[in-house]
Design an enzyme around this catalytic site. Structure first.
Site, PDB file in Angstrom:
ATOM      1  N   LYS A 181     -35.830  69.368 -97.181  1.00 15.43           N
ATOM      2  CA  LYS A 181     -36.337  68.181 -96.528  1.00 15.43           C
ATOM      3  C   LYS A 181     -35.234  67.369 -95.843  1.00 15.43           C
ATOM      4  O   LYS A 181     -35.497  66.523 -94.993  1.00 15.43           O
ATOM      5  CB  LYS A 181     -37.016  67.279 -97.578  1.00 15.43           C
ATOM      6  CG  LYS A 181     -38.103  67.929 -98.364  1.00 15.43           C
ATOM      7  CD  LYS A 181     -38.566  66.954 -99.479  1.00 15.43           C
ATOM      8  CE  LYS A 181     -39.441  67.710-100.459  1.00 15.43           C
ATOM      9  NZ  LYS A 181     -39.728  66.886-101.659  1.00 15.43           N
ATOM     10  N   GLY A 182     -33.996  67.603 -96.280  1.00 10.44           N
ATOM     11  CA  GLY A 182     -32.900  66.695 -95.923  1.00 10.44           C
ATOM     12  C   GLY A 182     -32.660  66.457 -94.443  1.00 10.44           C
ATOM     13  O   GLY A 182     -32.155  65.403 -94.054  1.00 10.44           O
TER      14      GLY A 182
ATOM     15  N   ASP B  49     -28.715  68.694 -92.972  1.00  7.90           N
ATOM     16  CA  ASP B  49     -28.184  67.361 -93.240  1.00  7.90           C
ATOM     17  C   ASP B  49     -26.717  67.428 -93.625  1.00  7.90           C
ATOM     18  O   ASP B  49     -25.879  66.694 -93.125  1.00  7.90           O
ATOM     19  CB  ASP B  49     -29.012  66.678 -94.359  1.00  7.90           C
ATOM     20  CG  ASP B  49     -29.252  67.581 -95.565  1.00  7.90           C
ATOM     21  OD1 ASP B  49     -28.812  68.746 -95.568  1.00  7.90           O
ATOM     22  OD2 ASP B  49     -29.900  67.116 -96.524  1.00  7.90           O
TER      23      ASP B  49
ATOM     24  N   ASP C 194     -22.412  71.933 -98.111  1.00  9.44           N
ATOM     25  CA  ASP C 194     -21.588  71.715 -99.285  1.00  9.44           C
ATOM     26  C   ASP C 194     -20.940  73.055 -99.651  1.00  9.44           C
ATOM     27  O   ASP C 194     -19.903  73.408 -99.089  1.00  9.44           O
ATOM     28  CB  ASP C 194     -22.524  71.158-100.371  1.00  9.44           C
ATOM     29  CG  ASP C 194     -21.826  70.772-101.643  1.00  9.44           C
ATOM     30  OD1 ASP C 194     -20.650  70.408-101.587  1.00  9.44           O
ATOM     31  OD2 ASP C 194     -22.466  70.826-102.712  1.00  9.44           O
TER      32      ASP C 194
ATOM     33  N   LYS D  42     -18.864  69.098 -95.938  1.00 10.15           N
ATOM     34  CA  LYS D  42     -17.893  68.945 -97.031  1.00 10.15           C
ATOM     35  C   LYS D  42     -17.069  70.224 -97.097  1.00 10.15           C
ATOM     36  O   LYS D  42     -17.331  71.092 -97.934  1.00 10.15           O
ATOM     37  CB  LYS D  42     -18.626  68.786 -98.371  1.00 10.15           C
ATOM     38  CG  LYS D  42     -19.357  67.479 -98.597  1.00 10.15           C
ATOM     39  CD  LYS D  42     -19.941  67.491-100.025  1.00 10.15           C
ATOM     40  CE  LYS D  42     -20.815  66.305-100.306  1.00 10.15           C
ATOM     41  NZ  LYS D  42     -21.552  66.458-101.585  1.00 10.15           N
TER      42      LYS D  42
ATOM     43  N   PHE E 175     -20.940  62.245-103.371  1.00  8.04           N
ATOM     44  CA  PHE E 175     -22.361  62.501-103.267  1.00  8.04           C
ATOM     45  C   PHE E 175     -23.022  61.403-102.439  1.00  8.04           C
ATOM     46  O   PHE E 175     -22.945  60.234-102.779  1.00  8.04           O
ATOM     47  CB  PHE E 175     -23.025  62.613-104.636  1.00  8.04           C
ATOM     48  CG  PHE E 175     -24.313  63.367-104.551  1.00  8.04           C
ATOM     49  CD1 PHE E 175     -24.328  64.751-104.487  1.00  8.04           C
ATOM     50  CD2 PHE E 175     -25.523  62.679-104.461  1.00  8.04           C
ATOM     51  CE1 PHE E 175     -25.517  65.449-104.350  1.00  8.04           C
ATOM     52  CE2 PHE E 175     -26.717  63.370-104.322  1.00  8.04           C
ATOM     53  CZ  PHE E 175     -26.713  64.759-104.274  1.00  8.04           C
ATOM     54  N   VAL E 176     -23.641  61.801-101.334  1.00  5.21           N
ATOM     55  CA  VAL E 176     -24.201  60.816-100.410  1.00  5.21           C
ATOM     56  C   VAL E 176     -25.729  60.867-100.410  1.00  5.21           C
ATOM     57  O   VAL E 176     -26.329  61.909-100.697  1.00  5.21           O
ATOM     58  CB  VAL E 176     -23.671  61.039 -98.973  1.00  5.21           C
ATOM     59  CG1 VAL E 176     -22.172  60.815 -98.917  1.00  5.21           C
ATOM     60  CG2 VAL E 176     -24.013  62.424 -98.464  1.00  5.21           C
TER      61      VAL E 176
ATOM     62  N   ARG F  23     -34.238  59.076 -99.630  1.00  9.18           N
ATOM     63  CA  ARG F  23     -34.267  59.764 -98.334  1.00  9.18           C
ATOM     64  C   ARG F  23     -34.591  58.800 -97.203  1.00  9.18           C
ATOM     65  O   ARG F  23     -34.225  59.024 -96.048  1.00  9.18           O
ATOM     66  CB  ARG F  23     -35.333  60.872 -98.340  1.00  9.18           C
ATOM     67  CG  ARG F  23     -35.015  62.050 -99.248  1.00  9.18           C
ATOM     68  CD  ARG F  23     -35.964  63.202 -98.938  1.00  9.18           C
ATOM     69  NE  ARG F  23     -35.972  64.239 -99.957  1.00  9.18           N
ATOM     70  CZ  ARG F  23     -35.093  65.241-100.030  1.00  9.18           C
ATOM     71  NH1 ARG F  23     -34.129  65.341 -99.135  1.00  9.18           N
ATOM     72  NH2 ARG F  23     -35.175  66.139-100.983  1.00  9.18           N
TER      73      ARG F  23
END
Ligand code: IMP
Ligand code: MG
Length: 180
Positions: free
Chosen positions: A47-48, A104, A107, A135, A156-157, A169
């Site tokens: 979903k990000g 989004d 990582d 990242k 962590f954002v 969100r």
């Protein structure tokens, strides 16, 4: 920020709405330039990516098809489980198409590594990656990221589509949570 609530373990704003808008417009300019005169199948990873994708495609001056994929690998934790499952597959054929995957944040790279291979296996002509945040120090799989908005440290954002345990969100900016 005046209209936004803040998570209780909120540390600070990483990117304001204005800063995000500037990054999005710079990325869109580059994509417009690189894909001028071509068609793109833009695939958002749910979903990000939903807010980022929405803002980005509005700034594209290219004929776009829009599709989505949803994969799971995170659960509610802040570490990748290392396994990726398809929750929702593409609904359009990618065969012979130039595909732009929108994320989004990258990582470990495990999610995108899986998605790129999946889309290439389905016969896409090309797959390019565009992520808002990157990242790079956390990478476990080396994925070719063509477009990224900002590199960030190992923090962590949340916000602007990104969640912690499915919350936050809807924040219009990106913030950092305190470590517990
Ligand atoms: P990767 O497979 O480890 O690259 O994980 C990518 C996915 O993990 C992203 O699409 C996000 O959904 C999630 N993720 C990674 N880092 C963060 C973060 O700092 N905040 C929120 N979600 C994150
Ligand atoms: Mg995601």
């Amino acid at each position: 920020m005046e209209n936004s609530y803040l998570p209780e373990n909120f540390e600070r704003v990483l990117l304001s709405e204005e800063q995000i808008a500037e990054i999005v417009s710079t990325l869109a300019e580059r994509i417009n330039h690189d894909f001028q005169g071509r068609e793109l199948l833009v695939v958002g990873i749910l979903k990000g990516s939903f807010m980022f994708m929405s803002d980005l495609v509005k700034a594209l001056k290219i004929t776009c098809h829009i599709d989505f994929m949803s994969v799971s690998s995170y659960g509610n934790a802040t570490q990748s489980s290392g396994r990726v499952n398809i929750v929702k597959d593409l609904s359009e054929s990618v065969s012979g198409k130039d595909v732009l995957v929108i994320e989004d944040i990258i990582d470990s790279g495990i999610t995108l590594d899986f998605i790129i291979r999946h889309i290439l296996n389905k016969g896409a002509e090309s797959v390019s990656l565009c992520t808002l945040l990157n990242k790079p120090h956390r990478r476990k799989k080396d994925v070719p990221v063509k477009y990224w908005g900002r590199e960030i440290e190992d923090e962590f954002v949340v916000g602007y589509g990104m969640d912690y345990a499915e919350k936050f969100r809807n924040l219009p900016f990106i913030g950092i949570l305190k470590e517990n």
